[in-house]
Motif scaffolding. Structure first.
Motif, PDB file in Angstrom:
ATOM      1  N   LEU A   1       0.695  -0.694  -0.045  1.00 47.81           N
ATOM      2  CA  LEU A   1       0.085  -0.113   0.013  1.00 47.81           C
ATOM      3  C   LEU A   1       1.157   1.884  -0.045  1.00 47.81           C
ATOM      4  O   LEU A   1       0.542   2.863  -1.026  1.00 47.81           O
ATOM      5  N   MET A   2       1.905   0.860   0.782  1.00 44.18           N
ATOM      6  CA  MET A   2       2.679   3.002   0.839  1.00 44.18           C
ATOM      7  C   MET A   2       3.813   2.504  -0.057  1.00 44.18           C
ATOM      8  O   MET A   2       3.820   3.478  -0.534  1.00 44.18           O
ATOM      9  N   GLN A   3       3.995   1.619  -1.207  1.00 44.36           N
ATOM     10  CA  GLN A   3       4.198   2.152  -2.266  1.00 44.36           C
ATOM     11  C   GLN A   3       3.200   2.490  -3.586  1.00 44.36           C
ATOM     12  O   GLN A   3       4.109   2.534  -4.434  1.00 44.36           O
ATOM     13  N   GLU A   4       2.278   2.078  -4.074  1.00 51.55           N
ATOM     14  CA  GLU A   4       1.407   1.969  -4.625  1.00 51.55           C
ATOM     15  C   GLU A   4       0.590   3.497  -4.785  1.00 51.55           C
ATOM     16  O   GLU A   4       0.085   3.721  -5.119  1.00 51.55           O
ATOM     17  N   THR A   5       0.953   4.112  -2.657  1.00 47.97           N
ATOM     18  CA  THR A   5       0.283   5.258  -2.754  1.00 47.97           C
ATOM     19  C   THR A   5       1.156   5.943  -2.719  1.00 47.97           C
ATOM     20  O   THR A   5       2.392   6.224  -2.519  1.00 47.97           O
ATOM     21  N   PRO A   6      -0.268   7.555  -4.266  1.00 46.71           N
ATOM     22  CA  PRO A   6       0.613   8.204  -5.101  1.00 46.71           C
ATOM     23  C   PRO A   6       1.787   9.672  -3.884  1.00 46.71           C
ATOM     24  O   PRO A   6       0.942   9.553  -2.472  1.00 46.71           O
ATOM     25  N   ASP A   7       3.114  10.071  -3.924  1.00 46.46           N
ATOM     26  CA  ASP A   7       2.889  11.098  -2.966  1.00 46.46           C
ATOM     27  C   ASP A   7       2.376  12.213  -2.629  1.00 46.46           C
ATOM     28  O   ASP A   7       1.685  12.719  -4.137  1.00 46.46           O
ATOM     29  N   PRO A   8       2.551  12.760  -1.771  1.00 48.63           N
ATOM     30  CA  PRO A   8       1.643  14.484  -1.462  1.00 48.63           C
ATOM     31  C   PRO A   8       2.141  15.533  -2.213  1.00 48.63           C
ATOM     32  O   PRO A   8       3.371  15.342  -2.378  1.00 48.63           O
ATOM     33  N   PRO A   9       1.201  16.238  -2.277  1.00 53.15           N
ATOM     34  CA  PRO A   9       1.830  17.512  -3.517  1.00 53.15           C
ATOM     35  C   PRO A   9       3.014  17.869  -2.829  1.00 53.15           C
ATOM     36  O   PRO A   9       4.154  18.480  -3.342  1.00 53.15           O
TER      37      PRO A   9
END
Length: 307
Positions: free
Chosen positions: A173-181
């Motif tokens: 989940l951490m790897q697939e979650t997009p980075d915040p702006p």
């Protein structure tokens, strides 16, 4: 083989491949006898000059191919920095190289022969390594890995297995979650506006040398002069054109009537950073006839351009 100085204690190695296991002692004896002969008889003078010239070219040109030059310089500095050495020592090669050239070439001091005797022949810290192929090695490694995994699996409880599964899902989940702006904002980006619209202009000075046109490009090249000489091929009979690749190779690999291949190659190594020959064919703007030339390319440091 060769010298590797990326460790606290540099390593010099010499090896042969495709050698029978029973010939290990013979190979080691050959290496030691060769070193003894070199230490006693010395190196040929032009071989030393050629080696120094290659070292200077490699240091000045720093040809890293597609690898970033800045990153290459950083990794070169780190290899010594890891062990307390000056990280900029590898970049300051001019003065040490000139001092070495004065000792080896001008004064002809037997420095290399002394190093061979002291650091290699009289050095008791020597290791002979024999690497032998094994067709069963891959299967053995896989079986050993499977055994260790099975042992580890049998020691886990149901709760341990569930914990590992949860950790794997959290990692996914951490790897697939997009980075915040706000995190993306700190990553350097190349914008379209950063790319120049106009092509870079190469400075060119045009002059004549007899019936030939000379194009000179004054650029920063770290003290190396690059020369391309194009010979018009329109006078070559058509039946001989297929032989041009062979002819180009023969120019560099067959020696001359005055020098065999070894002497010819050593002279190139002593005075240049390499010479190549190849046919070049291109379309010509405003004409249906092609432009065909045999291009000789060479490079040398500024002090040896006359050679």
């Amino acid at each position: 083989g060769g010298l590797y100085d990326g460790l606290a204690q540099p390593i010099f190695s010499v090896g042969l491949k495709d050698v029978g296991g029973a010939d290990t002692a013979a190979v080691e004896g050959l290496v030691l006898r060769t070193l003894e002969q070199i230490a006693a008889d010395g190196f040929e003078h032009d071989a030393i000059e050629a080696a120094l010239n290659r070292i200077e070219f490699a240091s000045r040109e720093l040809n890293t191919g597609g690898f970033p030059r800045g990153l290459s310089l950083m990794l070169s500095a780190v290899s010594g920095w890891n062990y307390g050495k000056d990280p900029f020592e590898r970049l300051r090669f001019d003065a040490p190289l000139n001092a070495l050239r004065q000792k080896l070439v001008e004064r002809r001091e037997p420095l290399l022969e002394a190093l061979i005797m002291e650091r290699l022949l009289r050095n008791p810290h020597r290791l002979t390594v024999v690497s032998s192929p094994c067709v069963e090695e891959g299967e053995r490694i896989e079986a050993d890995e499977r055994r260790r995994l099975d042992e580890r699996r049998s020691s886990l409880s149901d709760e341990d297995i569930e914990s590992i599964a949860r950790a794997a899902e959290e990692l996914k989940l951490m790897q697939e979650t997009p980075d915040p702006p706000e995190a993306l904002a700190v990553v350097p980006r190349l914008e379209v506006a950063d790319i120049p619209k106009a092509s870079r202009k190469i400075p060119t000075e045009v002059s004549d040398l007899g019936a030939s046109v000379v194009l000179r490009h004054p650029l920063q090249t770290s003290g190396i002069v690059y020369v391309d000489i194009a010979f018009d091929l329109r006078g070559v009979p058509q039946r001989l054109l297929p032989l041009l690749p062979l002819f180009s190779r023969a120019l560099r690999e067959m020696g001359t009537t005055k020098s065999d291949f070894v002497k010819f190659q050593r002279r190139l190594d002593t005075s240049t950073g390499g010479i190549s020959a190849s046919p070049f064919v291109s379309s010509k703007r405003g004409s249906n006839d092609p432009a065909a030339h045999l291009v000789m390319r060479g490079k040398a440091v500024r002090a040896k351009v006359g050679d």
